[in-house]
Write an enzyme that holds these catalytic residues in place. Structure first.
Site, PDB file in Angstrom:
ATOM      1  N   HIS A   1     -16.747   6.350  -8.276  1.00 52.94           N
ATOM      2  CA  HIS A   1     -17.636   7.199  -9.079  1.00 52.94           C
ATOM      3  C   HIS A   1     -19.048   6.618  -9.079  1.00 52.94           C
ATOM      4  O   HIS A   1     -20.032   7.348  -9.048  1.00 52.94           O
ATOM      5  CB  HIS A   1     -17.146   7.280 -10.528  1.00 52.94           C
ATOM      6  CG  HIS A   1     -16.111   8.346 -10.756  1.00 52.94           C
ATOM      7  ND1 HIS A   1     -16.182   9.590 -10.181  1.00 52.94           N
ATOM      8  CD2 HIS A   1     -14.977   8.358 -11.508  1.00 52.94           C
ATOM      9  CE1 HIS A   1     -15.154  10.314 -10.569  1.00 52.94           C
ATOM     10  NE2 HIS A   1     -14.392   9.594 -11.369  1.00 52.94           N
TER      11      HIS A   1
ATOM     12  N   HIS B   1     -11.152   3.615  -8.180  1.00 54.23           N
ATOM     13  CA  HIS B   1     -11.541   4.986  -8.516  1.00 54.23           C
ATOM     14  C   HIS B   1     -12.874   4.981  -9.278  1.00 54.23           C
ATOM     15  O   HIS B   1     -13.774   5.779  -8.977  1.00 54.23           O
ATOM     16  CB  HIS B   1     -10.417   5.620  -9.345  1.00 54.23           C
ATOM     17  CG  HIS B   1     -10.745   6.963  -9.923  1.00 54.23           C
ATOM     18  ND1 HIS B   1     -10.249   8.134  -9.400  1.00 54.23           N
ATOM     19  CD2 HIS B   1     -11.498   7.323 -10.987  1.00 54.23           C
ATOM     20  CE1 HIS B   1     -10.699   9.152 -10.106  1.00 54.23           C
ATOM     21  NE2 HIS B   1     -11.453   8.691 -11.094  1.00 54.23           N
ATOM     22  N   GLU B   2     -13.007   4.077 -10.230  1.00 51.22           N
ATOM     23  CA  GLU B   2     -14.240   4.024 -11.031  1.00 51.22           C
ATOM     24  C   GLU B   2     -15.426   3.552 -10.192  1.00 51.22           C
ATOM     25  O   GLU B   2     -16.538   4.053 -10.322  1.00 51.22           O
ATOM     26  CB  GLU B   2     -14.060   3.104 -12.249  1.00 51.22           C
ATOM     27  CG  GLU B   2     -13.024   3.591 -13.259  1.00 51.22           C
ATOM     28  CD  GLU B   2     -13.283   5.012 -13.735  1.00 51.22           C
ATOM     29  OE1 GLU B   2     -14.453   5.423 -13.754  1.00 51.22           O
ATOM     30  OE2 GLU B   2     -12.318   5.711 -14.064  1.00 51.22           O
TER      31      GLU B   2
ATOM     32  N   GLU C   1     -13.301  14.130  -9.037  1.00 51.92           N
ATOM     33  CA  GLU C   1     -12.100  13.325  -9.281  1.00 51.92           C
ATOM     34  C   GLU C   1     -11.290  13.161  -7.994  1.00 51.92           C
ATOM     35  O   GLU C   1     -10.786  12.088  -7.705  1.00 51.92           O
ATOM     36  CB  GLU C   1     -11.241  13.957 -10.377  1.00 51.92           C
ATOM     37  CG  GLU C   1     -11.867  13.916 -11.762  1.00 51.92           C
ATOM     38  CD  GLU C   1     -12.182  12.498 -12.238  1.00 51.92           C
ATOM     39  OE1 GLU C   1     -11.424  11.564 -11.905  1.00 51.92           O
ATOM     40  OE2 GLU C   1     -13.216  12.328 -12.911  1.00 51.92           O
TER      41      GLU C   1
END
Lengths: 189, 412
Positions: free
Chosen positions: B150, B146-147, B229
């Protein structure tokens, strides 16, 4: 003063040609971008494969001292590594890497019979490094296959396929698990 | 995620410009207000422009380090926490990033994670000790994916710019408010009356801008926060090929009641889940927040079933929340991908099963990042972790008084 039919037609033709040229350039550049992405993705796999190949001589060295009677297994690993080293392109590499994986699997299975070897710090560190490299090869393969599929799609759809003649399709990279096809070895003693 | 990358580039530029205009306007009106003449106004405007330039340069070249420092993060090396390091490396490869982000650990028992960096070649991923304590390897992989998403989508570039700019504006508005009390008094004492009306207007403008600027900055944050997100969740599922890992991690993060030390308004939107204030409970469905409701994110990931591609995430989103979330061009390129559980890893690669063992591993890694040296006392076998300030000065074991080997950094 007004424009004649002829002048209008010439103007229209120029506009059409200009639009077509811009469209052509856009498609061509997109193909180049996609191809470079697939190439970069392949380079990522290559880095991980090379890391794997570099680890193997050390592994063989550290096993040699303990498992002196297992020369044939060690030779098989070395041979599989050399074959993988000389394999070129995704398809050939995939097969060679599959064989190498199988040979390594045998080596690690054999290590179970040597408690001293299993306790050796160097061996443990190498085993860990190889496992982690294996993981990374998996993710690199995933990314490469995605990029290669995107590129192949881009060069096959109309109208890109008209100008894609000079763009070679990318081969997918699949590690074939050769171990499953081999007949089980039965030792009679 | 081509659309997201483009939109983030545009928004980063927009934020820099809008904040510049805002700052110069505040500078002009403050200058006018304080000095009563045009020269003062221009001076104020020029000063604001200078401040804006410094802010922008700082955000660009030191923004990531400043945010990491604000969060109390320490950089670790591979040997400090090999599992975390390897997971970050794996996800870097899965995302096709050209550079591996630096890896940081934050000394906080609240489970959380964030990423910073102005572009994918200069990025960093930070996780808290609490996160390493409660997650298993598959879940940790989901959070890291997930990071990394980003970073790949340039969300962190936008957040780093916005975070530094917002931080500076909040600070300046603070200073401005104080200066106004002081300046207001001075104005009354020497004011004659000729320009009173114009000044009242300017004063009003100054007050309005000063009040508005933090609110505006906050609104910018709201505008850019929520969709990213979902997109990072979708990419996380695609990189790991295992949506359940991230879903289960979010579940654990959401159930945690531990409040976080880092309560800064500037860093809050960076985290994967909103940091909890002391005594606060996590509201799973909070509507007006920098983060979308956690429960919904989990339900979408679980609705993906046995698939892990972007189109599958979009279908799941439609089913749970309604509408589309993934851009059309990304959807067109998406091809069906089957989800599969991550392969079991070698024992040395696995995260320990016991939370206490995980905690020890995580805090040791943090301490190593913070410059602590580990020394074992030769006589009583006590393992000493010596902080940088005591290194080279501690010669005797505090437990048994025995002679210690050299405790300088090099010895560790």
């Amino acid at each position: 003063m007004g424009l004649g039919i002829g002048e209008l037609a010439i103007g229209a033709a120029i506009v059409v040609v200009a639009i077509a040229a811009i469209y052509f350039i856009a498609i061509y550049n997109n193909l180049v971008r996609q191809r470079n992405e697939a190439r970069n993705a392949w380079a990522q796999i290559d880095v991980q494969l090379r890391r794997r190949h570099d680890l193997i001589p050390n592994l063989v060295e550290s096993v040699k001292g303990y498992a002196t009677h297992e020369k044939s297994t060690l030779d098989a690993v070395v041979q599989a590594r050399n074959a993988a080293l000389s394999a070129k392109g995704p398809a050939a590499s995939g097969e060679a890497e599959g064989l190498l994986g199988a040979a390594l699997g045998k080596l690690f299975a054999l290590a179970e019979a040597y408690p001293d070897l299993k306790a050796n710090q160097n061996f443990l560190a190498l085993q860990e490094e190889l496992a982690s490299t294996e993981n990374k090869i998996g993710f690199a393969r995933q990314y490469y296959n995605d990029a290669a599929t995107r590129y192949n799609n881009a060069r096959e759809v109309f109208p890109a396929n008209l100008i894609a003649g000079s763009f070679e399709p990318a081969e997918l990279f699949e590690i074939t698990v050769a171990a499953q096809r081999e007949a089980p070895q039965v030792k009679l003693s | 995620m081509l659309e997201q990358i483009e939109s983030n580039r545009r928004r980063s530029a927009l934020i820099v410009v809008v904040m510049g205009v805002l700052l110069v306007a505040v500078g002009l009106s403050l200058g006018m207000f304080l000095t009563n003449d045009q020269g003062g106004a221009i001076l104020g405007g020029a000063a604001a422009l200078g401040v804006w330039m410094v802010m922008w340069l700082f955000a660009r070249f030191q923004g990531d380090n400043a945010l990491l420092q604000m969060a109390g993060a320490r950089e670790i090396a591979k040997g400090d926490h090999p599992q975390l390091f390897n997971i970050v490396e794996e996800m870097t490869i899965a995302a096709g990033l050209s550079h591996m982000p630096r890896v940081f650990i934050v000394d906080d028992p609240a489970p959380n994670a964030f990423a910073v960096g102005r572009d994918p070649t200069k990025a960093a991923v930070a996780v808290t000790i609490g996160l390493l304590q409660i997650l298993d390897r598959d879940e940790l992989q989901g959070v890291v994916a997930h990071e990394i998403a980003h970073i790949k989508n340039r969300d962190v570039a936008l957040m780093t710019t916005a975070g530094i700019m917002l931080g500076a504006i909040v600070l300046l508005a603070d200073i401005g408010t104080r200066a106004m009390w002081f300046g207001g008094g001075a104005r009354r004492s020497r004011d004659d009356n000729s320009q009173g009306g114009g000044q009242a207007i300017l004063a009003l403008v100054a007050i309005v801008l000063l009040v508005l600027s933090p609110i505006l900055a906050q609104l910018v944050y709201f505008a850019l926060s929520r969709r990213r997100e979902y997109l990072a969740d979708a990419s996380g599922a695609a990189f790991t090929r295992w949506p359940e890992g991230l879903a289960s991690a979010l579940q654990k993060l959401g159930s945690s009641r531990i409040s976080q030390a880092d309560q800064s308004r500037v860093t809050a939107p960076m985290y994967i889940v909103r940091p909890l204030a002391p005594g606060q409970h996590r509201n799973f469905t909070a509507a007006l927040s920098t983060h979308p409701p956690l429960e919904e994110r989990i339900r979408i990931l679980r609705a993906m079933g046995k698939t892990a591609d972007f189109a599958a995430y979009d279908r799941a989103y439609q089913q749970v929340a309604g509408g589309h979330v993934i851009g059309r061009r990304t959807l067109a390129q998406s091809k069906p991908v089957e989800a599969h559980a991550p392969e079991p890893v070698a024992a040395a690669e696995a995260i320990p099963a016991q939370p206490t063992a995980r905690l020890r591993e995580a805090s040791d890694a943090y301490l190593a990042g913070a410059g602590y040296v580990r020394v074992r006392c030769p006589s009583c076998e006590a393992l000493l972790k010596i902080p940088p300030a005591r290194q080279g000065r501690l010669n005797h074991c505090p437990r048994c008084g025995g002679q210690l080997p050299s405790t300088s950094r090099a010895a560790g």
